[in-house]
Design a protein around this motif. Structure first.
Motif, mmCIF file in Angstrom:
data_model
loop_
_atom_site.group_PDB
_atom_site.id
_atom_site.type_symbol
_atom_site.label_atom_id
_atom_site.label_comp_id
_atom_site.label_asym_id
_atom_site.label_seq_id
_atom_site.Cartn_x
_atom_site.Cartn_y
_atom_site.Cartn_z
ATOM 1 N N ASN A 1 -34.083 -20.241 24.529
ATOM 2 C CA ASN A 1 -33.404 -20.618 25.767
ATOM 3 C C ASN A 1 -31.888 -20.678 25.553
ATOM 4 O OD1 ASN A 1 -33.553 -21.620 28.590
ATOM 5 N ND2 ASN A 1 -32.680 -23.461 27.711
ATOM 6 N N GLN B 1 -28.821 -18.127 27.267
ATOM 7 C CA GLN B 1 -27.552 -18.536 27.870
ATOM 8 C C GLN B 1 -26.382 -17.769 27.264
ATOM 9 O OE1 GLN B 1 -27.189 -22.833 27.705
ATOM 10 N NE2 GLN B 1 -29.332 -23.103 28.261
ATOM 11 N N THR C 1 -26.596 -13.731 28.501
ATOM 12 C CA THR C 1 -26.603 -13.394 29.922
ATOM 13 C C THR C 1 -25.181 -13.374 30.465
ATOM 14 O OG1 THR C 1 -28.742 -14.480 30.179
ATOM 15 C CG2 THR C 1 -27.514 -14.004 32.185
ATOM 16 N N ASN D 1 -22.195 -13.987 32.615
ATOM 17 C CA ASN D 1 -21.957 -14.948 33.687
ATOM 18 C C ASN D 1 -21.500 -14.266 34.969
ATOM 19 O OD1 ASN D 1 -21.713 -17.778 34.588
ATOM 20 N ND2 ASN D 1 -19.541 -17.278 34.748
ATOM 21 N N LEU E 1 -24.860 -13.597 36.570
ATOM 22 C CA LEU E 1 -25.695 -14.776 36.781
ATOM 23 C C LEU E 1 -25.131 -15.700 37.853
ATOM 24 C CD1 LEU E 1 -28.276 -16.159 35.761
ATOM 25 C CD2 LEU E 1 -26.857 -17.417 34.141
ATOM 26 N N PRO F 1 -31.142 -22.621 36.634
ATOM 27 C CA PRO F 1 -31.068 -22.932 35.197
ATOM 28 C C PRO F 1 -30.593 -24.357 34.953
ATOM 29 C CG PRO F 1 -29.922 -20.871 35.706
ATOM 30 C CD PRO F 1 -30.221 -21.544 37.010
ATOM 31 N N GLN G 1 -33.577 -20.441 32.713
ATOM 32 C CA GLN G 1 -32.729 -19.308 33.086
ATOM 33 C C GLN G 1 -33.582 -18.083 33.389
ATOM 34 O OE1 GLN G 1 -28.753 -18.954 31.484
ATOM 35 N NE2 GLN G 1 -29.292 -16.981 30.643
ATOM 36 N N CYS H 1 -35.179 -18.582 36.713
ATOM 37 C CA CYS H 1 -34.210 -18.325 37.782
ATOM 38 C C CYS H 1 -34.167 -16.836 38.114
ATOM 39 C CB CYS H 1 -32.830 -18.825 37.358
ATOM 40 S SG CYS H 1 -31.496 -18.396 38.499
#
Length: 234
Positions: free
Chosen positions: A82, A86, A89, A91, A94, A125, A133, A136
């Motif tokens: 997890n 983060q 991914t 931003n 996202l 998330p 995440q 989501c």
């Protein structure tokens, strides 16, 4: 508690006003180990936790405790994956997905329209829910065409409609979905999943991140389990 074949909830604890530090967690762990021994005539041989600072300190304290020092302890790979999600991914993508998810989750009427069309509850998330995440992105993809249908009915704010009118957002969400991995059930499978991530061409730019998290998540006995697993044989 996991027997090797099935998981069971042993107990939940209301900590009340007690300070939830490593010492308190050590006390709770010792009580749980004793309960398993006395109530079920069984022995706890391994302990898995998340990777918060106090839990790392707890594992160090276990090594100094005569009763607990023989118990194998390790961090949860689902939690580390997890954290990796983060990190890998973008931003820039996202943030728009989250904006759409929050809009349909937190606004009463749009949420009602989504529900009427059979949509899923949009997931957001957060740091404490592992794989949130991924949830989501998954729910965004599954709801996407329902979001667009509602937008085409001229029911939404223009800012939300403009985001949904960008077809590349859906393609990027699908791309992210392929990158993110779910948690696994055994140490052997966990090793294999980490190796799959390391060997993924899609994730080449993030090799250093993956290797760092893999080193944090795995212990030597993980690889022994993988070598002895008929699925992989090391």
């Amino acid at each position: 508690m996991h027997t090797g074949k099935q998981s069971f909830l042993l107990r939940t604890i209301d900590s009340g006003s007690d300070k939830k530090n490593a010492e308190y967690c050590l006390k709770c762990l010792k009580e749980a180990v004793d309960e398993v021994k006395e109530k079920y005539n069984s022995k706890v041989f391994a302990f898995c936790s998340d990777n918060e600072a106090k839990m790392k300190l707890l594992k160090e304290k276990m090594k100094e405790d005569d009763e607990l020092k023989t118990i194998i302890s390790y961090g949860c790979s689902a939690h580390y994956i997890n954290l990796l999600e983060q990190e890998v991914t973008p931003n820039s993508i996202l943030k728009y997905i989250i904006q759409i998810q929050k809009f349909f989750r937190n606004h009463h009427q749009p949420h009602g329209w989504l529900k009427e069309k059979g949509g899923l509850m949009p997931q957001i998330p957060n740091d404490t829910r592992w794989n949130s995440q991924q949830a989501c992105i998954n729910t965004f993809i599954q709801n996407y065409y329902k979001y667009v249908e509602i937008a085409n009915e001229d029911k939404l704010e223009m800012s939300i409609t403009n985001i949904l009118s960008n077809p590349s957002l859906y393609r990027e969400a699908q791309h992210l979905q392929k990158q993110l991995q779910s948690d696994t059930a055994t140490l052997s499978i966990a090793v294999n999943e980490w190796l799959v991530l390391l060997e993924s061409e899609v994730l080449d730019p993030y090799k250093a991140n993956i290797r760092k998290r893999m080193e944090e998540a795995t212990e030597p006995f993980f690889f022994v389990a993988n070598m002895m697993d008929p699925q992989y044989l090391g």
